[in-house]
Design a protein around this motif. Structure first.
Motif, PDB file in Angstrom:
ATOM      1  N   VAL A   1       0.846  -1.196   0.000  1.00 54.53           N
ATOM      2  CA  VAL A   1       0.000   0.000   0.000  1.00 54.53           C
ATOM      3  C   VAL A   1       0.886   1.253   0.000  1.00 54.53           C
ATOM      4  N   ALA A   2       1.895   1.249   0.849  1.00 53.08           N
ATOM      5  CA  ALA A   2       2.769   2.424   0.936  1.00 53.08           C
ATOM      6  C   ALA A   2       3.507   2.646  -0.387  1.00 53.08           C
ATOM      7  N   ALA A   3       3.993   1.557  -0.983  1.00 51.65           N
ATOM      8  CA  ALA A   3       4.714   1.691  -2.254  1.00 51.65           C
ATOM      9  C   ALA A   3       3.776   2.191  -3.353  1.00 51.65           C
ATOM     10  N   PHE A   4       2.544   1.703  -3.328  1.00 46.89           N
ATOM     11  CA  PHE A   4       1.568   2.131  -4.335  1.00 46.89           C
ATOM     12  C   PHE A   4       1.320   3.629  -4.219  1.00 46.89           C
ATOM     13  N   GLU A   5       1.093   4.075  -2.987  1.00 47.66           N
ATOM     14  CA  GLU A   5       0.775   5.500  -2.813  1.00 47.66           C
ATOM     15  C   GLU A   5       1.923   6.375  -3.275  1.00 47.66           C
ATOM     16  N   GLN A   6       3.114   5.941  -2.969  1.00 50.97           N
ATOM     17  CA  GLN A   6       4.274   6.733  -3.368  1.00 50.97           C
ATOM     18  C   GLN A   6       4.420   6.760  -4.887  1.00 50.97           C
ATOM     19  N   ARG A   7       4.270   5.590  -5.492  1.00 50.43           N
ATOM     20  CA  ARG A   7       4.410   5.523  -6.949  1.00 50.43           C
ATOM     21  C   ARG A   7       3.295   6.286  -7.652  1.00 50.43           C
ATOM     22  N   PHE A   8       2.119   6.232  -7.077  1.00 49.33           N
ATOM     23  CA  PHE A   8       0.992   6.959  -7.676  1.00 49.33           C
ATOM     24  C   PHE A   8       1.280   8.456  -7.678  1.00 49.33           C
ATOM     25  N   GLU A   9       1.785   8.934  -6.554  1.00 46.60           N
ATOM     26  CA  GLU A   9       2.088  10.361  -6.469  1.00 46.60           C
ATOM     27  C   GLU A   9       3.252  10.733  -7.400  1.00 46.60           C
TER      28      GLU A   9
ATOM     29  N   ALA B   1       0.169   3.193 -19.960  1.00 47.35           N
ATOM     30  CA  ALA B   1       1.540   3.441 -20.411  1.00 47.35           C
ATOM     31  C   ALA B   1       2.292   4.324 -19.415  1.00 47.35           C
ATOM     32  N   ARG B   2       1.559   5.167 -18.715  1.00 47.87           N
ATOM     33  CA  ARG B   2       2.215   6.030 -17.729  1.00 47.87           C
ATOM     34  C   ARG B   2       2.547   5.268 -16.458  1.00 47.87           C
ATOM     35  N   TRP B   3       1.683   4.317 -16.123  1.00 46.62           N
ATOM     36  CA  TRP B   3       1.867   3.574 -14.887  1.00 46.62           C
ATOM     37  C   TRP B   3       2.917   2.489 -15.063  1.00 46.62           C
ATOM     38  N   ASP B   4       2.843   1.805 -16.206  1.00 48.81           N
ATOM     39  CA  ASP B   4       3.684   0.633 -16.401  1.00 48.81           C
ATOM     40  C   ASP B   4       3.927   0.441 -17.900  1.00 48.81           C
ATOM     41  N   PRO B   5       4.920   1.159 -18.454  1.00 53.23           N
ATOM     42  CA  PRO B   5       5.138   1.096 -19.902  1.00 53.23           C
ATOM     43  C   PRO B   5       5.428  -0.315 -20.412  1.00 53.23           C
ATOM     44  N   VAL B   6       6.049  -1.140 -19.581  1.00 55.35           N
ATOM     45  CA  VAL B   6       6.357  -2.499 -20.035  1.00 55.35           C
ATOM     46  C   VAL B   6       5.058  -3.265 -20.268  1.00 55.35           C
ATOM     47  N   LEU B   7       4.129  -3.097 -19.348  1.00 51.21           N
ATOM     48  CA  LEU B   7       2.822  -3.725 -19.481  1.00 51.21           C
ATOM     49  C   LEU B   7       2.136  -3.272 -20.767  1.00 51.21           C
ATOM     50  N   SER B   8       2.150  -1.981 -20.999  1.00 50.06           N
ATOM     51  CA  SER B   8       1.494  -1.440 -22.192  1.00 50.06           C
ATOM     52  C   SER B   8       2.112  -1.965 -23.476  1.00 50.06           C
ATOM     53  N   ARG B   9       3.415  -2.027 -23.481  1.00 44.40           N
ATOM     54  CA  ARG B   9       4.076  -2.541 -24.685  1.00 44.40           C
ATOM     55  C   ARG B   9       3.633  -3.973 -24.951  1.00 44.40           C
ATOM     56  N   GLU B  10       3.525  -4.735 -23.875  1.00 46.93           N
ATOM     57  CA  GLU B  10       3.137  -6.125 -24.056  1.00 46.93           C
ATOM     58  C   GLU B  10       1.694  -6.258 -24.550  1.00 46.93           C
TER      59      GLU B  10
END
Ligand code: 6A9
Length: 768
Positions: free
Chosen positions: A298-306, A386-395
Motif C-alpha cells: 500500500v505504501a509503495a503504491f501510494e508513493q508511486r501513484f504520487e 503506459a504512464r503507470w507501467d510502460p512495459v505492461l502497455s508494450r506487451e
C-alpha cells in the motif's frame, strides 16, 4: 469453379495468421520469462478470482451467499442485475497486490491479495477476505464464502479433508504451474486474534466448463444443513451437497473443488497458494506476515501513484486522490488473459469461420457488461497504463498486433473462450472482415515511443505496416485522400440512421443513405495520425519513412481538408455523402395477418420525407471536432474560431459536465435509432473524446496563434467540468460509467466502466 476457388481462398486468408514473426517474442510471457505477471486477477468478469497467463489455466475464485429465506442470491460473476451498490479495486498495482471493496446490501466485503515471487512458476500468493455487516440489526444473516479452484482441460486436483467436511487444502499440478498447495485457513474474528465459529462444507464435481461454474454450485445447494454455534441459536442454511449434473451438460472438461465457510459476520478468512518450486520459504504468507506485506505494498503504491501523477502536488484533496487511485486500479484490476478463437465472417462467405486459437492480454471496458477486449477502447486504456507501467502497455499492444490475419486485419471485438462467449448474445458474436475500428493503439504507441527499446519496435514494425496498409486498401474513399468506414448497417429503412459500428461512434449520425460516395472525416483524421506515428516509428528504426511522411503531409494539408470536409452551410467540418435531412421514424401498421395467424405488432420504420442527395451531412458533434481532436488543424487556421465556438456554445456542445457528443441543435440530437435502440452517441458525454479534446486544447493553448487565449480558457473550464462531474458521480453512485448525461451529468450506460472513463486520471494529472 473459379468463384468457388476464390471464395475458398478468401476464407482461408481470413483465418490465416499474418506471416511476420510475432510481435511477442516466443516464450516471453510464461512463468520463467515473466514470473511477476504469471498470476493475476486476470478474470475481470468475476468479483474476485485469479488465474495464470496460460492457455488452459487453472482458475481460482470466490462466490458468496447471504443466507436467507429461499436461499438468497449467489454472487460470482459481475452482473449489473446483482445491484451491488459498489465494487471495485481501490488499489491494484497490476502485479503484486490489490485491495477491493464490495458492498452488497448490508454486507461489506474486502478482498485483498498479495503475491510473493519465488521458485519457477510465478511464486506464491495469499488472499484475505474481510466480511462485516453495516447498518443491519442482529441477528445478522449468515454469510457463506465459497472458495473454489477449477481446471480447464488440463491439470489435476486432490482434496485434503478434515473431519470429512472441511476442505483444508487442495494439492495439484498443472502445465506451466507445476505442483502447488492451496490452503484454506480457519476463519478468525476481525481482530484476527481469536478463531471464529464456522460451519464447513465442500464440493467436488466434474466441471462442465468454466462458464457453467455458477450453475454447478447453485444446483448443488441444499438447506438441510444446520448452523450450531456453541450457546447460540441453531439455524438452517444452504450449503453445497452433492452435484447431480446439469441439463444439457457437456462432456467433463475439468475438475472443480470448492470450500464453503459459513459464519456470522464479522470475520476474516485467508487462503494461501504455495508453489511447489519455492524452496526455503521464509514463512507462510498469512496472518501478521500477510498484513505486513499488504501495508508495504500500500505504501509503495501510494508513493508511486504520487510520483507518476502528482495529484497531491497539484493540490487535489485526499478524497479526489483516492478516487483517481480507484480509477487506475479498476482498469488494472480489469486486465484479463483470454484464450480462444474468434468467429469471423467475410462478405464473400455464407458461413462464419473460426479463427486460429489466440491468446490476448488486455484491459476491458467493463467488468460486468463488456469483460473482453475491444480494439479502439484498448488504445485509450493504454494511454493511461503506459504512464503507470510502460512495459505492461508494450506487451498489451504486442498481443493485439499478434491477432492480425494475413490481410492485415484485426477484429474489433475479441470474444475468446467459453467464459467470454457466455456473455455475448449470438447476434453479436461475429466479427466482420471488412469492419475496421479506429487505430488508437497508435496513440498509445506514440506515447511509448520515446522510451521504447528498438528491438521491440523492430518486431512491431512489419505488423504496423500491414495494419496501416489494410486501412488504406480496404477503407479508401471515393476520391484520393478520402476514407470511408465499411460495414455500415444494411437495410437503412430499419434505422433512423444506419449505424457505423466500425467508427466506434456507433449511432453517431452519418449520411442517411450509405453509399460508396461517402467520405468520413474521423477516419481521414485517424489515417493522418496513423501516417504520423508510422513515420515516427520508421525514423526511430532507420527505415524509410518517406511514404508515411508524404501521406501525413497530404492528409494534414488544411486547404485540402477544407475542400473535402468543410461545410460552409453548416460552418463546420463534416462528413459528406448521400444524405437527406428530412427523415423520421413512424409507426407502421402491419399487413393483415394470414388466416389463422396472430396479428403482428406495429413497427417503427423510417420515413424519408425528402430525397437524399450528395451533400455534407448536417450533424455537428464529435466527428466535426476531429481535425482539432487529432491536432491536424493549424493553430492559425481560419476555421479554428468556429470550431472553438461550437465547442463553447451551450446550444451546441458545451455542458457543465463535459462536451456532449452531438449538438443540442442537431436534427438527431437524443433521437432513438429504432424502437429498441435509445440514443447512444447522440448527446451523451463520453470521456475518451473529452480527453482528446483536453489534449488538443492544451496543445493549442501552448502554441503561438490567434486562438491561444481562448483555447487556454476552454481547456481550464472543460477540465474542471469533466473532473468535477466524474468525481461527484463516483462519490454518489460508487462507479465510473460508460457515458454521462449531458443534462444532469449522471452516469449512464453500463457500470462499472473503468475503461476509457479512467482517463480522468490523466486529465487530473494534466498528462497529455
Ligand atoms: C453488445 C451485449 C450483456 C460500444 O466499449 C466497448 C464498445 C465501444 O468500443 C464502442 O465505441 N461499446 C461503443 O459504442 C460497447 C459495445 C458492446 C457490444 C456488444 C453485447 C452484451 O450484453
Amino acid at each position: 469453379v473459379a468463384t468457388e476457388w476464390s471464395r475458398w481462398s478468401a476464407a482461408a486468408r481470413l483465418v490465416t495468421p499474418h506471416p511476420a514473426p510475432p510481435a511477442l517474442p516466443p516464450d516471453s510471457t510464461g512463468p520463467l520469462a515473466s514470473p511477476h505477471r504469471f498470476w493475476g486477477t486476470y478474470r475481470p468478469h468475476v468479483y474476485f478470482g485469479m488465474k495464470t497467463r496460460s492457455p488452459r489455466a487453472l482458475v481460482t475464485g470466490l462466490m458468496w451467499l447471504q443466507q436467507g429465506e429461499g436461499g438468497g442470491s449467489l454472487r460470482h460473476t459481475c452482473e449489473q442485475s446483482d445491484g451491488l451498490s459498489r465494487y471495485g479495486w481501490l488499489m491494484h498495482d497490476g502485479v503484486n497486490f490489490g485491495v477491493q471493496e464490495i458492498r452488497d446490501k448490508g454486507l461489506f466485503l474486502k478482498t485483498e491479495f498479495v503475491k510473493r515471487l519465488g521458485g519457477e512458476h510465478g511464486g506464491d500468493w495469499s488472499w484475505r477476505i474481510t466480511a462485516r455487516m453495516e447498518g443491519v440489526g442482529s441477528p445478522v444473516p449468515l454469510l457463506s464464502l465459497f472458495f473454489y479452484v477449477a481446471t480447464d482441460g488440463q491439470g489435476t486436483l486432490k482434496p485434503h479433508l478434515e473431519n470429512r467436511t472441511r476442505l483444508a487444502a487442495v494439492t495439484g499440478t498443472a502445465e506451466e504451474l507445476g505442483s502447488f498447495t492451496l490452503t484454506f485457513l480457519r476463519p478468525t474474528t476481525e481482530s484476527r486474534e481469536d478463531p471464529k465459529y464456522a460451519s464447513y462444507n465442500y464440493l467436488e464435481a466434474a466441471s462442465p466448463g468454466l462458464h457453467r461454474l455458477t450453475e454447478v454450485v447453485r444446483s448443488s445447494l441444499s438447506n438441510r444443513f444446520v448452523f450450531t454455534p456453541p450457546g447460540g441459536p441453531r439455524r438452517r442454511f444452504f450449503a453445497v451437497d452433492t452435484f447431480q449434473g446439469l441439463p444439457g451438460e457437456h462432456p467433463r472438461e475439468g475438475q472443480l473443488l470448492l470450500h464453503q465457510v459459513t459464519l456470522e459476520p464479522p470475520g476474516i478468512v485467508e487462503v494461501t497458494f504455495e508453489s511447489g518450486s519455492v524452496v526455503g520459504r521464509p514463512s507462510r504468507l498469512a496472518g501478521g506476515a500477510l498484513s505486513a506485506a499488504l501495508s508495504q505494498h500500500v505504501a509503495a503504491f501510494e508513493q508511486r501513484f504520487e510520483e507518476t501523477f502528482g495529484l497531491g502536488r497539484k493540490g487535489f484533496p485526499l478524497p479526489q486522490q483516492r478516487f483517481a487511485q480507484a480509477a487506475l486500479s479498476d482498469l488494472l484490476g480489469g486486465m484479463g488473459y483470454f484464450h480462444g478463437r474468434s468467429l469471423v465472417q467475410s462478405p464473400l462467405q455464407e458461413q462464419p469461420v473460426a479463427a486460429p486459437e489466440a491468446v490476448l492480454f488486455t484491459a476491458v471496458p467493463s467488468r460486468s457488461f463488456f469483460p473482453r477486449g475491444f480494439l479502439w477502447d484498448e488504445g485509450f486504456h493504454q494511454l493511461l497504463l503506459a504512464r503507470w507501467d510502460p512495459v505492461l502497455s508494450r506487451e498489451v499492444i504486442a498481443h493485439w498486433l499478434d491477432l492480425m490475419n494475413t490481410e492485415g486485419w484485426i477484429p474489433r471485438e475479441q470474444i475468446l473462450g467459453e467464459e467470454a462467449r457466455a456473455k455475448v448474445p449470438p447476434e453479436f458474436l461475429l466479427q466482420h472482415s471488412e469492419t475496421a475500428n479506429p487505430p488508437t493503439l497508435l496513440l498509445a504507441l506514440q506515447r511509448l515511443l520515446p522510451d521504447a527499446p528498438l528491438p521491440y519496435l523492430r518486431r512491431l514494425f512489419p505488423r504496423l505496416h500491414a495494419w496501416y496498409n489494410w486501412y488504406n486498401q480496404t477503407q479508401a474513399g471515393p476520391l484520393p485522400l478520402t476514407f470511408r468506414w465499411r460495414g455500415r448497417d444494411t437495410q437503412p429503412e430499419r434505422f433512423l440512421n444506419p449505424k457505423t459500428l466500425a467508427s466506434g461512434l456507433d449511432d453517431y449520425p452519418r449520411a442517411s443513405h450509405p453509399s460508396p460516395e461517402e467520405r468520413h472525416l474521423d477516419l481521414r483524421c485517424w489515417m493522418a495520425l496513423a501516417s504520423r506515428v508510422l513515420a515516427e516509428v520508421a525514423e526511430r528504426l532507420g527505415e524509410p519513412a518517406g511514404p508515411y511522411r508524404v501521406m501525413e503531409q497530404a492528409l494534414s494539408d488544411n486547404g485540402l481538408l477544407e475542400q473535402l470536409h468543410w461545410a460552409p452551410e453548416l460552418g463546420a467540418f463534416a462528413d459528406y455523402g448521400n444524405h437527406s435531412a428530412a427523415v423520421g421514424l413512424r409507426w407502421q401498421s402491419p399487413a393483415p395477418p394470414a388466416p389463422g395467424q396472430p396479428p403482428a405488432a406495429p413497427q417503427l420504420v423510417r420515413e424519408v420525407r425528402e430525397a437524399p442527395r450528395l451533400r455534407f451531412v448536417g450533424a455537428l458533434g464529435y466527428v466535426s471536432l476531429f481535425p482539432l481532436l487529432l491536432q491536424l488543424l493549424r493553430p492559425d487556421s481560419p476555421r479554428l474560431p468556429a470550431v472553438l465556438a461550437a465547442m463553447r456554445s451551450e446550444q451546441q456542445l458545451w455542458t457543465p459536465f463535459g462536451l456532449r457528443s452531438l449538438a443540442r441543435d442537431s436534427p438527431l440530437y437524443m433521437q432513438r435509432n429504432t424502437q429498441h435502440d435509445p440514443p447512444y452517441w447522440r448527446g451523451s458525454i463520453w470521456v475518451n473524446i473529452n480527453y482528446l479534446a483536453l489534449q488538443a486544447l492544451h496543445s493549442y493553448a501552448n502554441t503561438e496563434g490567434p486562438q491561444r487565449e481562448q483555447a487556454a480558457e476552454l481547456y481550464r473550464e472543460l477540465r474542471h467540468n469533466l473532473v468535477a462531474n466524474l468525481y461527484r458521480q463516483h462519490a454518489e453512485s460508487g462507479f465510473l460509467w460508460e457515458h454521462y448525461s449531458d443534462s444532469t451529468g449522471r452516469g449512464q450506460g453500463c457500470h462499472p466502466f473503468a475503461g476509457w472513463s479512467a482517463l480522468v486520471v490523466l486529465a487530473m494529472a494534466e498528462d497529455y
